[in-house]
Design an enzyme around this catalytic site. Structure first.
Site, PDB file in Angstrom:
ATOM      1  N   ASP A 112       0.829  -1.203   0.000  1.00 49.71           N
ATOM      2  CA  ASP A 112       0.000   0.000   0.000  1.00 49.71           C
ATOM      3  C   ASP A 112       0.873   1.266   0.000  1.00 49.71           C
ATOM      4  O   ASP A 112       2.008   1.233   0.473  1.00 49.71           O
ATOM      5  CB  ASP A 112      -0.883  -0.031   1.255  1.00 49.71           C
ATOM      6  CG  ASP A 112      -2.067   0.916   1.146  1.00 49.71           C
ATOM      7  OD1 ASP A 112      -2.285   1.494   0.066  1.00 49.71           O
ATOM      8  OD2 ASP A 112      -2.775   1.084   2.153  1.00 49.71           O
TER       9      ASP A 112
ATOM     10  N   ARG B 269      -5.835  -2.662   7.934  1.00 46.51           N
ATOM     11  CA  ARG B 269      -6.978  -3.434   7.449  1.00 46.51           C
ATOM     12  C   ARG B 269      -6.459  -4.574   6.584  1.00 46.51           C
ATOM     13  O   ARG B 269      -5.335  -4.531   6.096  1.00 46.51           O
ATOM     14  CB  ARG B 269      -7.932  -2.672   6.543  1.00 46.51           C
ATOM     15  CG  ARG B 269      -8.154  -1.276   6.677  1.00 46.51           C
ATOM     16  CD  ARG B 269      -9.178  -0.830   5.605  1.00 46.51           C
ATOM     17  NE  ARG B 269      -8.470  -0.069   4.603  1.00 46.51           N
ATOM     18  CZ  ARG B 269      -8.083   1.183   4.797  1.00 46.51           C
ATOM     19  NH1 ARG B 269      -8.339   1.806   5.921  1.00 46.51           N
ATOM     20  NH2 ARG B 269      -7.414   1.811   3.851  1.00 46.51           N
ATOM     21  N   ILE B 270      -7.358  -5.524   6.326  1.00 42.59           N
ATOM     22  CA  ILE B 270      -6.995  -6.697   5.528  1.00 42.59           C
ATOM     23  C   ILE B 270      -7.435  -6.529   4.069  1.00 42.59           C
ATOM     24  O   ILE B 270      -6.873  -7.159   3.166  1.00 42.59           O
ATOM     25  CB  ILE B 270      -7.620  -7.983   6.141  1.00 42.59           C
ATOM     26  CG1 ILE B 270      -7.196  -8.149   7.616  1.00 42.59           C
ATOM     27  CG2 ILE B 270      -7.249  -9.232   5.351  1.00 42.59           C
ATOM     28  CD1 ILE B 270      -5.720  -8.304   7.864  1.00 42.59           C
TER      29      ILE B 270
ATOM     30  N   HIS C 102       3.529   3.632  -8.770  1.00 36.52           N
ATOM     31  CA  HIS C 102       3.357   2.209  -9.119  1.00 36.52           C
ATOM     32  C   HIS C 102       4.599   1.667  -9.821  1.00 36.52           C
ATOM     33  O   HIS C 102       4.963   0.499  -9.630  1.00 36.52           O
ATOM     34  CB  HIS C 102       2.120   2.014  -9.994  1.00 36.52           C
ATOM     35  CG  HIS C 102       0.836   2.361  -9.292  1.00 36.52           C
ATOM     36  ND1 HIS C 102       0.597   2.037  -7.980  1.00 36.52           N
ATOM     37  CD2 HIS C 102      -0.282   3.025  -9.711  1.00 36.52           C
ATOM     38  CE1 HIS C 102      -0.604   2.475  -7.612  1.00 36.52           C
ATOM     39  NE2 HIS C 102      -1.153   3.082  -8.645  1.00 36.52           N
TER      40      HIS C 102
ATOM     41  N   ARG D 122     -10.782   2.644  -9.681  1.00 39.18           N
ATOM     42  CA  ARG D 122      -9.835   3.768  -9.849  1.00 39.18           C
ATOM     43  C   ARG D 122      -9.973   4.385 -11.241  1.00 39.18           C
ATOM     44  O   ARG D 122     -10.657   3.830 -12.094  1.00 39.18           O
ATOM     45  CB  ARG D 122      -8.417   3.255  -9.637  1.00 39.18           C
ATOM     46  CG  ARG D 122      -8.246   2.775  -8.217  1.00 39.18           C
ATOM     47  CD  ARG D 122      -6.848   2.385  -7.916  1.00 39.18           C
ATOM     48  NE  ARG D 122      -6.764   2.063  -6.505  1.00 39.18           N
ATOM     49  CZ  ARG D 122      -5.703   2.210  -5.747  1.00 39.18           C
ATOM     50  NH1 ARG D 122      -4.586   2.668  -6.272  1.00 39.18           N
ATOM     51  NH2 ARG D 122      -5.722   1.900  -4.478  1.00 39.18           N
TER      52      ARG D 122
ATOM     53  N   LEU E 106      12.368 -19.500  -4.948  1.00 38.25           N
ATOM     54  CA  LEU E 106      11.272 -18.684  -4.417  1.00 38.25           C
ATOM     55  C   LEU E 106      10.030 -18.752  -5.315  1.00 38.25           C
ATOM     56  O   LEU E 106      10.132 -18.627  -6.533  1.00 38.25           O
ATOM     57  CB  LEU E 106      11.726 -17.219  -4.337  1.00 38.25           C
ATOM     58  CG  LEU E 106      10.656 -16.212  -3.921  1.00 38.25           C
ATOM     59  CD1 LEU E 106      10.397 -16.278  -2.422  1.00 38.25           C
ATOM     60  CD2 LEU E 106      11.056 -14.795  -4.331  1.00 38.25           C
TER      61      LEU E 106
ATOM     62  N   TRP F  38     -10.722  -1.814  -9.752  1.00 40.28           N
ATOM     63  CA  TRP F  38     -11.293  -1.344 -11.029  1.00 40.28           C
ATOM     64  C   TRP F  38     -11.956   0.015 -10.870  1.00 40.28           C
ATOM     65  O   TRP F  38     -12.193   0.725 -11.847  1.00 40.28           O
ATOM     66  CB  TRP F  38     -12.324  -2.349 -11.562  1.00 40.28           C
ATOM     67  CG  TRP F  38     -11.746  -3.688 -11.929  1.00 40.28           C
ATOM     68  CD1 TRP F  38     -11.892  -4.850 -11.224  1.00 40.28           C
ATOM     69  CD2 TRP F  38     -10.952  -4.013 -13.082  1.00 40.28           C
ATOM     70  NE1 TRP F  38     -11.222  -5.872 -11.854  1.00 40.28           N
ATOM     71  CE2 TRP F  38     -10.643  -5.394 -13.007  1.00 40.28           C
ATOM     72  CE3 TRP F  38     -10.464  -3.284 -14.172  1.00 40.28           C
ATOM     73  CZ2 TRP F  38      -9.877  -6.049 -13.971  1.00 40.28           C
ATOM     74  CZ3 TRP F  38      -9.701  -3.945 -15.133  1.00 40.28           C
ATOM     75  CH2 TRP F  38      -9.418  -5.307 -15.022  1.00 40.28           C
TER      76      TRP F  38
ATOM     77  N   THR G 156      -9.930  -6.955  -6.783  1.00 38.85           N
ATOM     78  CA  THR G 156     -11.195  -6.905  -7.535  1.00 38.85           C
ATOM     79  C   THR G 156     -11.876  -5.538  -7.345  1.00 38.85           C
ATOM     80  O   THR G 156     -12.729  -5.163  -8.134  1.00 38.85           O
ATOM     81  CB  THR G 156     -12.153  -8.034  -7.070  1.00 38.85           C
ATOM     82  OG1 THR G 156     -12.203  -8.036  -5.642  1.00 38.85           O
ATOM     83  CG2 THR G 156     -11.698  -9.391  -7.551  1.00 38.85           C
ATOM     84  N   GLU G 157     -11.497  -4.821  -6.282  1.00 40.78           N
ATOM     85  CA  GLU G 157     -12.089  -3.493  -6.017  1.00 40.78           C
ATOM     86  C   GLU G 157     -11.324  -2.372  -6.742  1.00 40.78           C
ATOM     87  O   GLU G 157     -11.830  -1.256  -6.874  1.00 40.78           O
ATOM     88  CB  GLU G 157     -12.087  -3.189  -4.510  1.00 40.78           C
ATOM     89  CG  GLU G 157     -13.093  -4.005  -3.703  1.00 40.78           C
ATOM     90  CD  GLU G 157     -12.696  -5.453  -3.504  1.00 40.78           C
ATOM     91  OE1 GLU G 157     -11.479  -5.740  -3.377  1.00 40.78           O
ATOM     92  OE2 GLU G 157     -13.591  -6.319  -3.508  1.00 40.78           O
TER      93      GLU G 157
ATOM     94  N   ASN H 252       1.661   3.514  -2.682  1.00 45.50           N
ATOM     95  CA  ASN H 252       2.376   4.007  -3.878  1.00 45.50           C
ATOM     96  C   ASN H 252       1.878   5.386  -4.284  1.00 45.50           C
ATOM     97  O   ASN H 252       2.667   6.265  -4.636  1.00 45.50           O
ATOM     98  CB  ASN H 252       2.121   3.088  -5.084  1.00 45.50           C
ATOM     99  CG  ASN H 252       2.755   1.736  -4.915  1.00 45.50           C
ATOM    100  OD1 ASN H 252       3.642   1.564  -4.099  1.00 45.50           O
ATOM    101  ND2 ASN H 252       2.287   0.770  -5.688  1.00 45.50           N
ATOM    102  N   GLY H 253       0.546   5.543  -4.262  1.00 50.33           N
ATOM    103  CA  GLY H 253      -0.072   6.788  -4.721  1.00 50.33           C
ATOM    104  C   GLY H 253       0.341   7.948  -3.831  1.00 50.33           C
ATOM    105  O   GLY H 253       0.766   9.006  -4.311  1.00 50.33           O
TER     106      GLY H 253
HETATM  107  C1  FPP Z   1      -1.520   0.333  -3.478  1.00 49.09           C
HETATM  108  O1  FPP Z   1      -1.077   1.650  -3.339  1.00 49.09           O
HETATM  109  C2  FPP Z   1      -0.937  -0.241  -4.649  1.00 49.09           C
HETATM  110  C3  FPP Z   1      -1.610  -0.730  -5.736  1.00 49.09           C
HETATM  111  C4  FPP Z   1      -3.072  -0.793  -5.841  1.00 49.09           C
HETATM  112  C5  FPP Z   1      -0.875  -1.227  -6.903  1.00 49.09           C
HETATM  113  C6  FPP Z   1       0.279  -2.053  -6.494  1.00 49.09           C
HETATM  114  C7  FPP Z   1       1.053  -2.403  -7.657  1.00 49.09           C
HETATM  115  C8  FPP Z   1       2.384  -2.488  -7.632  1.00 49.09           C
HETATM  116  C9  FPP Z   1       3.235  -2.236  -6.445  1.00 49.09           C
HETATM  117  C10 FPP Z   1       3.105  -2.892  -8.813  1.00 49.09           C
HETATM  118  C11 FPP Z   1       2.672  -4.242  -9.244  1.00 49.09           C
HETATM  119  C12 FPP Z   1       3.742  -4.992  -9.751  1.00 49.09           C
HETATM  120  C13 FPP Z   1       3.646  -5.866 -10.723  1.00 49.09           C
HETATM  121  C14 FPP Z   1       4.793  -6.703 -10.971  1.00 49.09           C
HETATM  122  C15 FPP Z   1       2.463  -6.023 -11.566  1.00 49.09           C
HETATM  123  P1  FPP Z   1      -2.123   2.783  -3.536  1.00 49.09           P
HETATM  124  O2  FPP Z   1      -2.076   3.240  -4.947  1.00 49.09           O
HETATM  125  O3  FPP Z   1      -3.446   2.315  -3.045  1.00 49.09           O
HETATM  126  O4  FPP Z   1      -1.542   3.880  -2.606  1.00 49.09           O
HETATM  127  P2  FPP Z   1      -2.371   4.987  -1.862  1.00 49.09           P
HETATM  128  O5  FPP Z   1      -3.074   4.284  -0.735  1.00 49.09           O
HETATM  129  O6  FPP Z   1      -1.302   5.892  -1.396  1.00 49.09           O
HETATM  130  O7  FPP Z   1      -3.309   5.613  -2.829  1.00 49.09           O
END
Ligand code: FPP
Length: 235
Positions: A13, A186-187, A30, A64, A124, A62, A59-60, A15-16
């Site tokens: 979690d 949360r899960i 991402h 975004r 792995l 989508w 599944t949720e 990235n955004g």
């Molecule tokens: C959650 O952060 C992250 C995601 C929904 C996407 C995760 C995807 C990756 C880390 C890359 C995937 C890698 C491969 C190899 C396909 P968020 O965007 O919900 O962050 P936020 O809570 O800050 O908005």
């Protein structure tokens, strides 16, 4: 000395928020997040972890924006182009978990190719969840079981072990440790059956900031936990 930990699952979690804090678009987070999948896979393998299961798209998700969803759908191609050869050299086996037939055809092909190319590897297991939701997984399992009963292929005295064979994770052991990054506790519909006895850890660092050092700290914390699986500790 770290306690043996066979299977680690991670909700990647933040990235955004990480990208926004740097004045960059969410998709930039991402991309860095995908690079971190490689870093953490290597760290996991070096720590003796056999299964690393990562939540890439639920599944949720989508819901975004279309731009963000289509970017995440393109990420596997970028990711495997950069790192597949290295993963093969390191002996990693790629498994994709989720309803792949709902993904764009090109994404499906990249994911299926990654599984096919690495299927004989014994290092792995790098499990990436794409279009995965745990309630849906359990629902699909129940539907299939009902059909098997109807068709005379299964009887009614199904036990837990028997039910697990209907899950998307049927080839993997239960999760020992679940980590979620970025401070949320949360899960989020992730591996609900499989984490029945897992230890849970919530760390403040966002996924792009989740370094091997932070990962190691999580394993040290796990080592301190007393896992009783519903029993009592031997005195
Ligand atoms: C959650 O952060 C992250 C995601 C929904 C996407 C995760 C995807 C990756 C880390 C890359 C995937 C890698 C491969 C190899 C396909 P968020 O965007 O919900 O962050 P936020 O809570 O800050 O908005």
């Amino acid at each position: 000395m770290l306690k043996e930990c066979n299977h680690v699952a991670i909700i990647m979690d933040g990235n955004g928020r990480w990208a926004k804090a740097q004045g960059k678009p969410r998709t930039a987070g991402h991309l860095v997040g995908a690079d971190n999948v490689r870093t953490i896979a290597i760290a996991a393998s070096e720590m003796g972890i056999k299964y690393l299961t990562l939540y890439a798209f639920s599944t949720e998700n989508w819901k975004r924006s279309q731009d963000e969803v289509s970017y995440i759908m393109k990420l596997p191609a970028i990711f495997f182009k950069k790192y597949m050869q290295e993963f093969l050299d390191r002996g990693y086996r790629m498994n994709i978990i989720g309803e792949l037939d709902m993904l764009p055809k090109a994404t499906q092909k990249v994911l299926n190719d990654a599984m096919e190319e690495s299927k004989n590897n014994t290092g792995l297991n790098l499990n990436i969840c794409m279009n995965y939701g745990s309630q849906r997984e359990i629902l699909l399992a129940a539907r299939q079981y009902a059909k098997d009963v109807r068709d005379g292929k299964a009887d009614l005295d199904l036990d837990e072990e028997g039910f697990e064979k209907y899950l998307m994770t049927k080839d993997f052991p239960p999760v020992d440790l679940l980590i979620r990054t970025s401070g949320e506790e949360r899960i989020s519909n992730y591996l609900l059956w499989q984490i029945a006895y897992a230890e849970l850890e919530f760390v403040q660092e966002s996924w792009p900031e989740f370094t091997p050092e932070v990962f190691h700290r999580c394993l040290e914390e796990y080592t301190k936990r007393d896992r009783r699986f519903g029993g009592v500790t031997n005195e």
